[in-house]
Design an enzyme around this catalytic site. Sequence first.
Site, PDB file in Angstrom:
ATOM      1  N   ARG A   1      10.721  -1.531   0.154  1.00  0.00           N
ATOM      2  CA  ARG A   1       9.673  -1.331   1.810  1.00  0.00           C
ATOM      3  C   ARG A   1      11.392  -0.550   2.694  1.00  0.00           C
ATOM      4  NH1 ARG A   1       5.794  -3.419   2.359  1.00  0.00           N
ATOM      5  NH2 ARG A   1       5.119  -4.871   3.732  1.00  0.00           N
TER       6      ARG A   1
ATOM      7  N   GLU B   1       8.375   4.486  10.424  1.00  0.00           N
ATOM      8  CA  GLU B   1       6.941   4.568   9.379  1.00  0.00           C
ATOM      9  C   GLU B   1       6.272   4.572  11.361  1.00  0.00           C
ATOM     10  OE1 GLU B   1       5.631   2.182   7.021  1.00  0.00           O
ATOM     11  OE2 GLU B   1       7.675   2.334   5.701  1.00  0.00           O
TER      12      GLU B   1
ATOM     13  N   HIS C   1       3.142   5.684   3.399  1.00  0.00           N
ATOM     14  CA  HIS C   1       2.943   4.093   3.024  1.00  0.00           C
ATOM     15  C   HIS C   1       1.482   3.769   2.553  1.00  0.00           C
ATOM     16  CE1 HIS C   1       4.203   0.031   4.579  1.00  0.00           C
ATOM     17  NE2 HIS C   1       3.903   0.218   3.139  1.00  0.00           N
TER      18      HIS C   1
HETATM   19  C1  8YV Z   1       0.474  -2.105   3.509  1.00  0.00           C
HETATM   20  C2  8YV Z   1       1.896  -3.280   2.294  1.00  0.00           C
HETATM   21  O1  8YV Z   1       1.230  -1.720   4.623  1.00  0.00           O
HETATM   22  O2  8YV Z   1       1.019  -4.934   1.429  1.00  0.00           O
HETATM   23  C3  8YV Z   1       1.852  -4.563   1.732  1.00  0.00           C
HETATM   24  O3  8YV Z   1       3.324  -5.460   2.241  1.00  0.00           O
HETATM   25  O4  8YV Z   1       3.164  -2.737   2.741  1.00  0.00           O
HETATM   26  C4  8YV Z   1       0.973  -2.390   2.233  1.00  0.00           C
HETATM   27  O5  8YV Z   1       0.136  -2.872   1.708  1.00  0.00           O
HETATM   28  C5  8YV Z   1      -0.501  -2.951   4.376  1.00  0.00           C
HETATM   29  O6  8YV Z   1      -1.426  -3.446   3.084  1.00  0.00           O
HETATM   30  C6  8YV Z   1      -1.070  -2.364   6.012  1.00  0.00           C
HETATM   31  O7  8YV Z   1      -2.180  -3.056   5.774  1.00  0.00           O
END
Ligand code: 8YV
Length: 325
Positions: free
Chosen positions: A237, A266, A285
């Site tokens: 993150r 973001e 991301h």
């Molecule tokens: C995406 C993620 O943010 O799974 C998570 O924690 O950071 C990523 O896979 C998420 O999947 C948004 O759909």
Amino acid sequence: MKKHVVLYKKLSPPLMARLQQQAEVTLIESLDAAGLAQLHDALPRAHGLLGASLKLDAALLDLAPHLQAIASVSVGVDNYDIDYLTERRILLSNTPDVLTETTADTGFALILTTARRVVELANIVRAGEWTRNVGPAHFGTDVHGKTLGIIGMGRIGEALAQRGHFGFGMPIIYHSHSPKPAVEQRFDAQYRSLAALLQEADFVCLTLPLTAETERLIGAEQFAQMRPETIFINISRGKVVDEAAMVDALRAGQIRAAGLDVFEREPLGSDSPLLQTHNVVATPHIGSATHETREAMAACAVDNLLAALAGERPQNLVNTDAWQG
Ligand code: 8YV
């Protein structure tokens, strides 16, 4: 009578059909101002929520007096107030495991792309500026055999270690809450203190969740402990890092480069100093963002939600204290 589910992430037709068999479904098509207004209107009727990438705080969820379950299409749960949900006995589930390999692939893609300057050099070709053989000014740095330092040895960290150890002959060092003997045996990995890892690793990779404890874990002091040859990779993150300190470290040559899939804010603004820095590879991301994995995550979330609304314990229950069995 069917329970009411509010979706704030679109599902594939088969999954949507499956959910609509069991529940009344309201789909919020997008999370723009109109979509958020639609969400506010729908929450008073909601028994279940399914989606991702939206902060669901107490103020918002106080609008949903009948809410029983939230199924997050993510492994990270930093968008949720766990204590609030547990106090209200709202079951929060997530989608671990199904995205582990894909996210580790993304991590290794960033390791290779950043080390070998793939984006920067591919853009030279695309711009028609490849006029002579590549020289030292455009050389990258090797990945094979270099020391891979992993901060956060959970599922994704392990999958990254697997790729480094078996795929690229990389010595693995790691830092986590506690030593992981099984990981040390599988990948000949060695535990390090955070400071020792930062000083020793050629690649420093963040694969840990965002919590009160890890927020801004990597700041100016930590970047100063890294070496000028070090490449910094973040697939966890953005808020685990002090982004301004990272920009300073990149500009001062405290580290060689950074491969980043996550950011403090973001989407990353086009005015971000990270984008003015040539030795940064920034992706939007995309950790779990493949057709196969996102469908698997959504299916997992639908399973979790339907189970919770049927009074069963979801497979991937996050706030286990909320379960009254
Ligand atoms: C995406 C993620 O943010 O799974 C998570 O924690 O950071 C990523 O896979 C998420 O999947 C948004 O759909």
